[in-house]
Scaffold this motif. Structure first.
Motif, mmCIF file in Angstrom:
data_model
loop_
_atom_site.group_PDB
_atom_site.id
_atom_site.type_symbol
_atom_site.label_atom_id
_atom_site.label_comp_id
_atom_site.label_asym_id
_atom_site.label_seq_id
_atom_site.Cartn_x
_atom_site.Cartn_y
_atom_site.Cartn_z
ATOM 1 N N ARG A 49 0.832 -1.211 0.000
ATOM 2 C CA ARG A 49 0.000 0.000 0.000
ATOM 3 C C ARG A 49 0.864 1.258 0.000
ATOM 4 O O ARG A 49 0.635 2.195 0.760
ATOM 5 C CB ARG A 49 -0.981 -0.014 1.155
ATOM 6 C CG ARG A 49 -1.989 -1.166 1.023
ATOM 7 C CD ARG A 49 -3.172 -1.001 1.907
ATOM 8 N NE ARG A 49 -4.125 -0.092 1.306
ATOM 9 C CZ ARG A 49 -5.377 -0.412 1.010
ATOM 10 N NH1 ARG A 49 -5.817 -1.610 1.255
ATOM 11 N NH2 ARG A 49 -6.182 0.474 0.475
ATOM 12 N N THR A 50 1.881 1.228 -0.867
ATOM 13 C CA THR A 50 2.753 2.387 -1.042
ATOM 14 C C THR A 50 2.494 2.997 -2.411
ATOM 15 O O THR A 50 1.936 2.353 -3.293
ATOM 16 C CB THR A 50 4.234 1.979 -0.933
ATOM 17 O OG1 THR A 50 4.526 1.003 -1.938
ATOM 18 C CG2 THR A 50 4.554 1.408 0.429
ATOM 19 N N SER A 51 2.933 4.217 -2.582
ATOM 20 C CA SER A 51 2.688 4.903 -3.851
ATOM 21 C C SER A 51 3.459 4.225 -4.977
ATOM 22 O O SER A 51 4.496 3.604 -4.775
ATOM 23 C CB SER A 51 3.070 6.375 -3.750
ATOM 24 O OG SER A 51 4.454 6.497 -3.539
ATOM 25 N N HIS A 52 2.900 4.357 -6.164
ATOM 26 C CA HIS A 52 3.500 3.773 -7.379
ATOM 27 C C HIS A 52 3.204 4.733 -8.521
ATOM 28 O O HIS A 52 2.055 4.872 -8.931
ATOM 29 C CB HIS A 52 2.900 2.393 -7.651
ATOM 30 C CG HIS A 52 3.394 1.747 -8.904
ATOM 31 N ND1 HIS A 52 4.703 1.376 -9.077
ATOM 32 C CD2 HIS A 52 2.756 1.409 -10.052
ATOM 33 C CE1 HIS A 52 4.845 0.822 -10.267
ATOM 34 N NE2 HIS A 52 3.682 0.842 -10.875
ATOM 35 N N GLY A 53 4.248 5.399 -8.999
ATOM 36 C CA GLY A 53 4.029 6.386 -10.059
ATOM 37 C C GLY A 53 3.107 7.478 -9.572
ATOM 38 O O GLY A 53 3.303 8.054 -8.510
ATOM 39 N N SER A 54 2.045 7.718 -10.319
ATOM 40 C CA SER A 54 1.106 8.782 -9.957
ATOM 41 C C SER A 54 0.034 8.292 -8.984
ATOM 42 O O SER A 54 -0.787 9.082 -8.535
ATOM 43 C CB SER A 54 0.440 9.346 -11.218
ATOM 44 O OG SER A 54 -0.315 8.329 -11.859
ATOM 45 N N MET A 55 0.040 7.012 -8.651
ATOM 46 C CA MET A 55 -0.971 6.462 -7.736
ATOM 47 C C MET A 55 -0.474 6.534 -6.293
ATOM 48 O O MET A 55 0.545 5.944 -5.957
ATOM 49 C CB MET A 55 -1.280 5.004 -8.069
ATOM 50 C CG MET A 55 -2.037 4.780 -9.316
ATOM 51 S SD MET A 55 -2.324 3.003 -9.473
ATOM 52 C CE MET A 55 -4.022 3.030 -9.966
ATOM 53 N N ALA A 56 -1.215 7.249 -5.461
ATOM 54 C CA ALA A 56 -0.849 7.340 -4.051
ATOM 55 C C ALA A 56 -1.063 6.000 -3.360
ATOM 56 O O ALA A 56 -0.266 5.587 -2.525
ATOM 57 C CB ALA A 56 -1.665 8.428 -3.366
#
Length: 158
Positions: A49-56
């Protein structure tokens, strides 16, 4: 083109093909592994549940896509299965364990993602070409199996 040039070209192509054939099993294992690594990089942020690219929060994004875009029930549970496929399934694919089954599940996932990103197929704006390409690559892996350098081959499961 003369007969001599044609014969030389044919000989050169035959030599290239012979050399390429020797590397094919290794290159297929590399292709399968790189495909798995790419998939894994999408699963780990969901798991952590960590950010990935533009997805928080990629897990929340997956739940939203499944529930609100695709209109499917049990969105949180389906998102959890997607995360498992993208992590555990990716590791299985990398080593070539249950390769055809895992690749089939990935192909189905990519079809669903492509459907969700459609229906207008906006190639540039929504990056739909990536799940389409990954879906067809997964179908190729379904057809091909684990290959010579896989756990499946060691188990005699092809």
């Amino acid at each position: 083109m003369t007969i001599e040039n044609s014969s030389t070209l044919r000989s050169a192509l035959a030599a290239v093909n012979l050399r390429a054939d020797r590397f094919e099993p290794y290159l297929y294992a590399l292709l399968r592994t790189v495909f798995a690594i790419v998939l894994f990089t999408h699963g780990v942020p969901k798991a952590l549940r960590t950010s990935h690219g533009s997805m928080a929060d990629p897990m929340a994004g997956s739940i939203n896509l499944i529930q609100n875009v695709m209109g499917l029930p049990f969105a949180a549970q389906l998102a959890f299965l997607v995360m498992l496929l993208e992590t555990v399934g990716a590791l299985m694919l990398a080593v070539g364990l249950a390769t055809r089954l895992v690749a089939l599940l990935i192909a189905i996932q990519m079809l669903a993602i492509s459907y969700a990103l459609g229906p207008t197929w906006p190639w540039i704006d929504r990056d739909i070409e990536f799940p389409v390409l990954m879906g067809f690559l997964a179908l190729y892996i379904v057809a091909r199996g684990g290959g010579a350098h896989s756990v499946d081959a060691r188990l005699g499961a092809g």
